[in-house]
Design an enzyme around this catalytic site. Structure first.
Site, PDB file in Angstrom:
ATOM      1  N   ALA A  67       0.985  -0.888  -0.111  1.00  0.00           N
ATOM      2  CA  ALA A  67       0.168   0.236   0.273  1.00  0.00           C
ATOM      3  C   ALA A  67       1.105   1.363  -0.077  1.00  0.00           C
ATOM      4  O   ALA A  67       1.866   1.653   0.671  1.00  0.00           O
ATOM      5  CB  ALA A  67      -0.974  -0.200   0.984  1.00  0.00           C
ATOM      6  N   GLY A 112       0.911  -5.487   1.143  1.00  0.00           N
ATOM      7  CA  GLY A 112      -0.581  -5.271  -0.235  1.00  0.00           C
ATOM      8  C   GLY A 112      -0.071  -5.970  -1.373  1.00  0.00           C
ATOM      9  O   GLY A 112      -1.202  -6.778  -1.984  1.00  0.00           O
ATOM     10  N   GLU A 115       0.113  -9.529  -0.470  1.00  0.00           N
ATOM     11  CA  GLU A 115      -1.896 -10.127  -0.547  1.00  0.00           C
ATOM     12  C   GLU A 115      -2.389  -9.871  -1.979  1.00  0.00           C
ATOM     13  O   GLU A 115      -2.654 -11.048  -2.300  1.00  0.00           O
ATOM     14  CB  GLU A 115      -2.603  -9.068   0.330  1.00  0.00           C
ATOM     15  CG  GLU A 115      -1.708  -9.442   1.556  1.00  0.00           C
ATOM     16  CD  GLU A 115      -2.012  -8.569   2.461  1.00  0.00           C
ATOM     17  OE1 GLU A 115      -2.026  -7.339   2.008  1.00  0.00           O
ATOM     18  OE2 GLU A 115      -2.851  -8.725   3.382  1.00  0.00           O
ATOM     19  N   GLU A 135       3.833  -4.719   7.257  1.00  0.00           N
ATOM     20  CA  GLU A 135       3.377  -3.623   8.346  1.00  0.00           C
ATOM     21  C   GLU A 135       3.378  -3.586   9.126  1.00  0.00           C
ATOM     22  O   GLU A 135       3.325  -3.010   9.991  1.00  0.00           O
ATOM     23  CB  GLU A 135       1.905  -4.735   8.015  1.00  0.00           C
ATOM     24  CG  GLU A 135       0.879  -4.333   6.832  1.00  0.00           C
ATOM     25  CD  GLU A 135       1.987  -5.412   5.857  1.00  0.00           C
ATOM     26  OE1 GLU A 135       2.683  -6.678   5.625  1.00  0.00           O
ATOM     27  OE2 GLU A 135       0.604  -5.979   4.684  1.00  0.00           O
TER      28      GLU A 135
HETATM   29  N1  DAK Z   1       4.654   3.373  -0.002  1.00  0.00           N
HETATM   30  C1  DAK Z   1       4.964   3.998  -0.891  1.00  0.00           C
HETATM   31  N2  DAK Z   1       6.315   4.467  -1.274  1.00  0.00           N
HETATM   32  C2  DAK Z   1       7.582   3.425  -1.794  1.00  0.00           C
HETATM   33  C3  DAK Z   1       6.536   1.990  -0.974  1.00  0.00           C
HETATM   34  C4  DAK Z   1       5.501   1.969  -0.630  1.00  0.00           C
HETATM   35  N3  DAK Z   1       5.257   0.866   0.034  1.00  0.00           N
HETATM   36  N4  DAK Z   1       7.552   1.094  -1.354  1.00  0.00           N
HETATM   37  C5  DAK Z   1       8.424   1.893  -1.816  1.00  0.00           C
HETATM   38  N5  DAK Z   1       8.527   3.545  -2.114  1.00  0.00           N
HETATM   39  C6  DAK Z   1       9.239   4.237  -2.263  1.00  0.00           C
HETATM   40  C7  DAK Z   1      10.121   5.152  -1.753  1.00  0.00           C
HETATM   41  O1  DAK Z   1      10.086   5.519  -0.988  1.00  0.00           O
HETATM   42  C8  DAK Z   1      10.989   5.455  -3.013  1.00  0.00           C
HETATM   43  O2  DAK Z   1      10.448   6.671  -3.216  1.00  0.00           O
HETATM   44  P1  DAK Z   1      11.406   7.856  -3.187  1.00  0.00           P
HETATM   45  O3  DAK Z   1      12.145   8.647  -1.739  1.00  0.00           O
HETATM   46  O4  DAK Z   1      12.660   7.976  -4.573  1.00  0.00           O
HETATM   47  O5  DAK Z   1      10.423   8.680  -3.819  1.00  0.00           O
HETATM   48  C9  DAK Z   1      10.503   5.065  -3.829  1.00  0.00           C
HETATM   49  O6  DAK Z   1       9.627   3.849  -3.663  1.00  0.00           O
HETATM   50  C10 DAK Z   1      11.442   3.778  -4.324  1.00  0.00           C
HETATM   51  O7  DAK Z   1      12.040   3.127  -2.588  1.00  0.00           O
HETATM   52  P2  DAK Z   1      13.605   3.530  -1.908  1.00  0.00           P
HETATM   53  O8  DAK Z   1      14.525   4.202  -2.161  1.00  0.00           O
HETATM   54  O9  DAK Z   1      13.537   2.476  -1.037  1.00  0.00           O
HETATM   55  O10 DAK Z   1      14.220   1.359  -2.639  1.00  0.00           O
HETATM   56  P3  DAK Z   1      15.139   0.767  -2.183  1.00  0.00           P
HETATM   57  O11 DAK Z   1      15.553  -0.359  -3.052  1.00  0.00           O
HETATM   58  O12 DAK Z   1      16.000   0.871  -0.955  1.00  0.00           O
HETATM   59  O13 DAK Z   1      14.127   0.120  -1.002  1.00  0.00           O
HETATM   60  C11 DAK Z   1      11.984  -1.166   0.155  1.00  0.00           C
HETATM   61  C12 DAK Z   1      13.293  -0.936  -1.379  1.00  0.00           C
HETATM   62  C13 DAK Z   1      10.138  -1.785  -1.043  1.00  0.00           C
HETATM   63  C14 DAK Z   1      12.940  -1.921  -0.079  1.00  0.00           C
HETATM   64  C15 DAK Z   1      11.630   0.241   0.366  1.00  0.00           C
HETATM   65  O14 DAK Z   1      11.515   1.008  -0.588  1.00  0.00           O
HETATM   66  C16 DAK Z   1      10.799  -0.231   1.269  1.00  0.00           C
HETATM   67  O15 DAK Z   1      10.562  -0.953   2.195  1.00  0.00           O
HETATM   68  N6  DAK Z   1       9.111  -0.133   0.821  1.00  0.00           N
HETATM   69  C17 DAK Z   1       8.510   0.215   2.110  1.00  0.00           C
HETATM   70  C18 DAK Z   1       7.415  -0.934   2.038  1.00  0.00           C
HETATM   71  C19 DAK Z   1       6.313  -1.550   2.488  1.00  0.00           C
HETATM   72  O16 DAK Z   1       6.536  -1.129   3.807  1.00  0.00           O
HETATM   73  N7  DAK Z   1       5.461  -1.957   2.027  1.00  0.00           N
HETATM   74  C20 DAK Z   1       4.006  -2.282   3.008  1.00  0.00           C
HETATM   75  C21 DAK Z   1       3.494  -1.224   3.340  1.00  0.00           C
HETATM   76  S1  DAK Z   1       2.020  -1.475   3.980  1.00  0.00           S
HETATM   77  C22 DAK Z   1      -4.520  -3.578   7.108  1.00  0.00           C
HETATM   78  C23 DAK Z   1      -5.183  -3.101   5.540  1.00  0.00           C
HETATM   79  C24 DAK Z   1      -4.369  -2.444   4.258  1.00  0.00           C
HETATM   80  C25 DAK Z   1      -2.521  -2.932   4.464  1.00  0.00           C
HETATM   81  C26 DAK Z   1      -2.552  -3.290   5.698  1.00  0.00           C
HETATM   82  C27 DAK Z   1      -3.295  -3.202   7.207  1.00  0.00           C
HETATM   83  N8  DAK Z   1      -5.822  -3.612   7.829  1.00  0.00           N
HETATM   84  C28 DAK Z   1      -6.978  -3.949   7.295  1.00  0.00           C
HETATM   85  C29 DAK Z   1      -5.364  -3.512   9.184  1.00  0.00           C
HETATM   86  C30 DAK Z   1      -1.363  -2.846   3.963  1.00  0.00           C
HETATM   87  C31 DAK Z   1      -0.603  -2.228   4.112  1.00  0.00           C
HETATM   88  C32 DAK Z   1       1.046  -2.282   3.236  1.00  0.00           C
HETATM   89  O17 DAK Z   1       0.931  -2.286   2.790  1.00  0.00           O
END
Ligand code: DAK
Length: 261
Positions: A67, A112, A115, A135
């Site tokens: 997400a 997400g 998922e 998450e």
């Molecule tokens: N959202 C927004 N931007 C993201 C992103 C994300 N999930 N993942 C990456 N980006 C962006 C980064 O901010 C960066 O943007 P700039 O700084 O260039 O503007 C760009 O993509 C490139 O990322 P990195 O510079 O971080 O690239 P790296 O190779 O260094 O790292 C990475 C890659 C995938 C390890 C890192 O980007 C990362 O950790 N990203 C976040 C992954 C993450 O945490 N994903 C889960 C998101 S939470 C719920 C309902 C829904 C959900 C949960 C609960 N309930 C009902 C309770 C869903 C939740 C999720 O999916």
């Protein structure tokens, strides 16, 4: 219908390729992308009569990194609930559509994104893929079916290990635990996904679609009800032009020419 954050191509052989298209943010799913996916699954896919759908991420680095965290961070609790409800609906539309779907995982498939891959029928991963549920590092937990669909694939213990730690796993580990069906060289993900889709596309389309319904719906029922569903659907299949063609072509030692009827 035109889209900004997803792209869709229908190939001549009846195989569709759907790509999440926000590579600058590793294809993170914001509201607009989710809405486009919802429109695609609700208004486009059912009329396409595809033999298989491949779902992938644009660029070279990610399937979907989850997400959109920046957008989630500025949501009110009410907006978050709407976002989550909508995402559930979108993933369910994909899972329930009778068209067989293949996730071509070409890099990060997180939260997400993982998922979304789990809502597809079959998962092929590039050797560079990283998968997981980060998450809990954000103070939430997987809420788009991740605590449920993944449990059905991995069992309780492995699911809890992944969800509680938030650690990513590589493609080898994903294959070992059954989170993906196959690992392929990074540059070959789409070629391999197309080959798999092509192999499905050669089979009786009605049989493939009804078998998906039997497997998915049956897995949620007790065995006796599931067997009843199986009997009913396979009998329906028997009463089809595809069944006549399939058996006839075998007896005549030629390739079948299915119509999906
Ligand atoms: N959202 C927004 N931007 C993201 C992103 C994300 N999930 N993942 C990456 N980006 C962006 C980064 O901010 C960066 O943007 P700039 O700084 O260039 O503007 C760009 O993509 C490139 O990322 P990195 O510079 O971080 O690239 P790296 O190779 O260094 O790292 C990475 C890659 C995938 C390890 C890192 O980007 C990362 O950790 N990203 C976040 C992954 C993450 O945490 N994903 C889960 C998101 S939470 C719920 C309902 C829904 C959900 C949960 C609960 N309930 C009902 C309770 C869903 C939740 C999720 O999916």
């Amino acid at each position: 219908m035109s889209f900004e954050y997803i792209s869709y191509e229908k190939k001549e052989d009846g195989i569709g390729i759907l790509s999440i298209n926000r590579p600058k943010v590793l294809n993170a799913l914001n509201w607009d992308t989710l809405r486009e996916l919802g429109k695609f699954f609700e208004e486009v896919l059912p009329g396409e009569n595809l033999k298989a759908l491949i779902v992938t991420g644009a660029g070279d680095k990610a399937f979907v990194a989850g997400a959109d965290i920046a957008q989630m961070n500025s949501m009110s609790a009410r907006e978050f609930k709407e976002y989550v409800d909508y995402a559930h609906k979108v993933y369910q539309l994909l899972e329930d559509d009778p068209c067989p779907s293949i996730a071509a995982i070409n890099g990060y498939a997180l939260g997400g994104g993982c998922e979304l891959a789990l809502a597809c029928d079959i998962r092929i991963a590039s050797e560079k893929s990283k998968m997981g549920f980060p998450e809990v590092k954000l103070g939430i937990f997987p809420g788009w079916g991740g605590t449920q669909r993944i449990t059905r694939v991995l069992g309780l213990g492995k699911t809890k290990e992944l969800v509680f730690t938030g650690e990513m796993i590589d493609a080898e580990e994903a294959l070992r635990i059954g989170l993906v069906e196959k690992i392929v060289p990074h540059d070959d993900v789409m070629t391999e996904a197309l080959a798999l889709a092509g192999s499905i596309a050669k089979r009786g389309p009605l049989a493939v679609r009804l078998s998906k319904t039997a497997i998915n719906a049956g897995s949620e029922m007790d065995l006796q009800k599931a067997l009843l569903l199986e009997k009913t659907l396979v009998s329906l299949c028997f009463d089809s032009a595809d069944r006549v063609e399939g058996m006839q072509s075998f007896l005549e030692k030629r390739e079948p020419s299915f119509t999906g009827e």
